[in-house]
Design a protein around this motif. Structure first.
Motif, PDB file in Angstrom:
ATOM      1  N   GLY A 105      23.069 105.237 -38.889  1.00  0.00           N
ATOM      2  CA  GLY A 105      22.285 105.579 -39.862  1.00  0.00           C
ATOM      3  C   GLY A 105      21.218 103.872 -39.202  1.00  0.00           C
ATOM      4  N   SER A 106      20.424 104.280 -39.751  1.00  0.00           N
ATOM      5  CA  SER A 106      19.343 103.196 -39.424  1.00  0.00           C
ATOM      6  C   SER A 106      18.336 102.641 -40.642  1.00  0.00           C
ATOM      7  N   GLY A 107      18.911 102.758 -41.466  1.00  0.00           N
ATOM      8  CA  GLY A 107      18.174 102.514 -43.057  1.00  0.00           C
ATOM      9  C   GLY A 107      19.052 102.063 -44.122  1.00  0.00           C
ATOM     10  N   PRO A 108      18.527 101.382 -44.960  1.00  0.00           N
ATOM     11  CA  PRO A 108      19.568 100.815 -46.008  1.00  0.00           C
ATOM     12  C   PRO A 108      20.067 101.754 -46.911  1.00  0.00           C
ATOM     13  N   ILE A 109      21.542 101.641 -47.300  1.00  0.00           N
ATOM     14  CA  ILE A 109      21.503 102.995 -48.235  1.00  0.00           C
ATOM     15  C   ILE A 109      21.817 102.302 -49.997  1.00  0.00           C
ATOM     16  N   SER A 110      21.074 102.823 -50.897  1.00  0.00           N
ATOM     17  CA  SER A 110      20.909 102.285 -52.084  1.00  0.00           C
ATOM     18  C   SER A 110      21.761 102.808 -53.459  1.00  0.00           C
ATOM     19  N   ASP A 111      22.448 104.512 -52.834  1.00  0.00           N
ATOM     20  CA  ASP A 111      22.772 104.597 -53.706  1.00  0.00           C
ATOM     21  C   ASP A 111      24.249 105.558 -53.410  1.00  0.00           C
ATOM     22  N   ALA A 112      24.791 104.550 -53.027  1.00  0.00           N
ATOM     23  CA  ALA A 112      26.025 104.940 -52.476  1.00  0.00           C
ATOM     24  C   ALA A 112      27.642 104.838 -53.519  1.00  0.00           C
ATOM     25  N   VAL A 113      28.490 105.646 -53.777  1.00  0.00           N
ATOM     26  CA  VAL A 113      29.521 104.865 -54.741  1.00  0.00           C
ATOM     27  C   VAL A 113      30.687 104.775 -54.240  1.00  0.00           C
ATOM     28  N   VAL A 114      31.819 104.101 -55.224  1.00  0.00           N
ATOM     29  CA  VAL A 114      32.640 102.914 -54.662  1.00  0.00           C
ATOM     30  C   VAL A 114      33.740 103.686 -55.292  1.00  0.00           C
ATOM     31  N   ALA A 211      21.590 106.791 -44.059  1.00  0.00           N
ATOM     32  CA  ALA A 211      19.942 107.000 -43.859  1.00  0.00           C
ATOM     33  C   ALA A 211      19.274 106.594 -42.826  1.00  0.00           C
ATOM     34  N   PHE A 212      18.236 107.180 -42.375  1.00  0.00           N
ATOM     35  CA  PHE A 212      17.861 106.802 -41.220  1.00  0.00           C
ATOM     36  C   PHE A 212      16.028 106.589 -40.954  1.00  0.00           C
ATOM     37  N   LEU A 213      15.454 105.720 -39.807  1.00  0.00           N
ATOM     38  CA  LEU A 213      14.020 105.652 -39.998  1.00  0.00           C
ATOM     39  C   LEU A 213      13.626 106.874 -40.011  1.00  0.00           C
TER      40      LEU A 213
END
Length: 213
Positions: A105-114, A211-213
């Protein structure tokens, strides 16, 4: 903002008017437009919002050309479905373990589940690049799974290894995050894990859409 061109063709004047009206109604429905992009063999999608539609340019044989302007509020295109990383053994502290399955990916991931498999007490996971993370101050038994949701800032305990989206007991009261903010995974995604009371069965897995720009 993205501009698209759409062509409307129908077999009769009445059918043409109906087709144009249906297109306008479809585009105007709030929160119901998904834009799909295929680039480099990777299919991604993003929620879109209608900004406007130009007056159509009409052609012979009941055809029209429209320019449709869409906004992408979320900024980034995403994978159509979540991807799960490999389980990371976390009996000892883990430093910057790469999440290979989520790379590319090239964008930040703000909704990951751990997902943390017990036993573990006072577990903490963080992204080494941004310093963001999630921590939980409770005690997780062997055979149970702790799910930390970065998007909703919630925590749940379940005996199911597949309760990524719902189920189990809510334990959000023990959830916290560092000064840098809740967990965001930045390319190239990696994760660090600390805690106490861990054993050979303690593992960490991350599930997210790139996430991708």
């Amino acid at each position: 903002v993205l501009n698209l061109r759409a062509f409307t063709i129908a077999g009769s004047a009445t059918a043409f008017e109906v087709a144009v009206a249906a297109l306008m109604a479809r585009l105007a429905r709030p929160g119901d437009i998904t834009l799909t992009r295929l680039a480099g063999g990777v299919e991604t999608s993003a929620a879109a919002r209608l900004v406007g539609v130009s007056e159509p340019s009409y052609f012979p044989d009941r055809a029209a050309d429209h320019t449709i302007t869409l906004a992408i509020p979320g900024v980034f295109f995403r994978d159509p479905a979540p991807i799960s990383s490999a389980a990371i053994a976390a009996q000892a502290n883990v430093v910057a373990a790469p999440l290979t399955a989520l790379a590319g990916g090239s964008g930040p991931i703000s909704d990951a589940v751990v997902r943390v498999a017990g036993p573990c007490t006072q577990v903490s996971v963080s992204d080494p690049a941004s310093g963001t993370g999630l921590s939980w101050s409770g005690s997780l038994a062997a055979g149970s799974y702790l799910y930390l949701d970065a998007a909703s800032l919630s925590a749940r305990i379940s005996t199911s290894a597949s309760a990524w989206d719902s189920g189990g007991t809510v334990v959000t009261g023990g959830l916290d995050y560092p000064a840098a903010g809740p967990l965001q995974l930045w390319p190239h995604p990696a994760i660090s894990v600390t805690g106490v009371g861990r054993a050979a069965t303690t593992t960490v897995m991350v599930r997210a859409r790139r996430a991708f720009l």
